[in-house]
Scaffold this active site. Sequence first.
Site, short mmCIF file in Angstrom:
data_model
loop_
_atom_site.label_atom_id
_atom_site.label_comp_id
_atom_site.label_asym_id
_atom_site.label_seq_id
_atom_site.Cartn_x
_atom_site.Cartn_y
_atom_site.Cartn_z
N SER A 95 0.83 -1.19 0.00
CA SER A 95 0.00 0.00 0.00
C SER A 95 0.87 1.24 0.00
O SER A 95 1.99 1.22 0.47
CB SER A 95 -0.88 0.01 1.24
OG SER A 95 -0.03 0.14 2.37
N LYS A 96 0.26 2.28 -0.55
CA LYS A 96 0.93 3.57 -0.67
C LYS A 96 1.47 4.09 0.65
O LYS A 96 2.41 4.85 0.69
CB LYS A 96 -0.11 4.61 -1.11
CG LYS A 96 -0.22 4.74 -2.58
CD LYS A 96 -1.10 5.92 -2.89
CE LYS A 96 -1.78 5.58 -4.19
NZ LYS A 96 -2.81 6.41 -4.60
N ARG A 97 0.79 3.75 1.73
CA ARG A 97 1.18 4.32 3.01
C ARG A 97 2.52 3.77 3.47
O ARG A 97 3.27 4.41 4.17
CB ARG A 97 0.11 4.05 4.07
CG ARG A 97 -1.00 5.05 4.01
CD ARG A 97 -1.94 4.89 5.16
NE ARG A 97 -2.58 3.59 5.15
CZ ARG A 97 -2.70 2.82 6.22
NH1 ARG A 97 -2.22 3.21 7.37
NH2 ARG A 97 -3.33 1.67 6.14
#
Length: 480
Positions: free
Chosen positions: A255-257
């Site tokens: 995920s981007k996070r």
Amino acid sequence: MSVRVRVAPSPTGDPHVGTAYIALMNHCFARRHEGQFILRIEDTDQSRCSPQAAEAIFAALRWLGLDYDEGPDVGGDHGPYVQSQRVAAGIYQPHVERLLDQGDAYRCFCTSERLADLRAQQQAAKQAIMYDRHCRDLDPAEAASRAAAGEPHVIRMKTPLEGDCTFTDRLRPHPITKAWAEIDDQVLIKSDGWPTYHLAAVVDDHLMGITHVIRAEEWLNSVPKHLWLYQHLGWTAPEMIHVGLLRNADRSKISKRKNPVSLLHYQRRGYLPEAFVNFLALIGHSHPDEREVFDLAEMIRIFDLDRLSVGGPVFDTDRLDHLQGLYFRALDDDHRRAEIHRAIDARLDELLPLLRERMVFGGDITFLADFLFARSVSPHRDDLIPKKWDAARARAALEAVLKALRQQAKQQPEVWDATALEELLRHQAEALGCPAKDLFMIIRVAIAGRPVSPPLFDCLVILGRVAVSERLQQAALRLR
Ligand code: GLU
């Protein structure tokens, strides 16, 4: 039978590392068997897709050296290779008509309000969220005339109400069985007349002569619907192979996070495509001699479907950096020099406006922007604590900012610009009851490693979400 495989990304946002990963596996399988590798653009969700994003996918695959034999920008005998163009060419309609005529699909007139209520009820009763088949037994002739009169509707597949669907996946030891009763009457044609992914993918895989579908595990649950479609359209299904999803180091879905997922990030950062491909190959497919460093040609030579990772390849950036270092150091001097220029040139446009005011000589960029190139910074603990503050308060402020950024990432994953960041951080300062300039100073030191830097919010934008949160976390640790 000649092997024909495809990668079928949806052009939403930046090209995704997952697309490169799946493309690599398909590319190697096709090349290994002297078959064809096809790129198809799946843009039936028009609100989320853009032609620019499709162009960026072509460029990213080219950057990685994953050439395809057929695709939107290279042509081929099975085109068009963009689903919106296939919609315009009327390719899907006859197949839906056929399912309707056979009684294997039906028109559903349920309003979005009714469906929302149904979902809410099912959620409250902790039931599986699925359509209750309200329109399934409408008289087809009557439904057709309502549709002809312009009443909004979708077309759904009529999945069996009883029995099981059993299928095998090459990478899984046992056959997989799903009860049909738990499989939704999938929408095939949306109310705007566009096909859904499920219908479009099956029709296209068939018409494009795809022999093996190698894709991410998240599609495994869709297999019964797809097999049903093949069967009811009278077609033979390709072999389906579902590989593990890329994972963050904590094994959650990438995920981007936690990791930048945009291929553009890695390209801009200066990763060599050969190193990046080696990394993807290594995490997704074991080498029979347990070699760590090998190129695409070697990957093709050793490629074996049974060696694909099911457990979930971990996108371990330390490993990626390790490989990048090996490839970088192995470059000849001319290439290395070119890479150094490229690394700086690629970022000059965004850096110059920020640095111009502070520059006396061209070489000043090396120390004015050092922290924007560095992998990490080492701020002084004292610099992280504003006057009249103590360490605990500064740490709490950093933790509050991290929390706010995490929330922002969840709610507005696409937003990362200077104005939004300034607003968010000013708001945080207010919530913390501290002067904004104190909070900005802590953040500046945390990300730049020192109390002076070019404009803060622009620096945050350039560093990107992942690096910013890493540096803020590191700074918070220093204050313990
Ligand atoms: N468009 C789907 C995606 O974006 C493709 C899934 C498939 O390969 O069937 O992942």
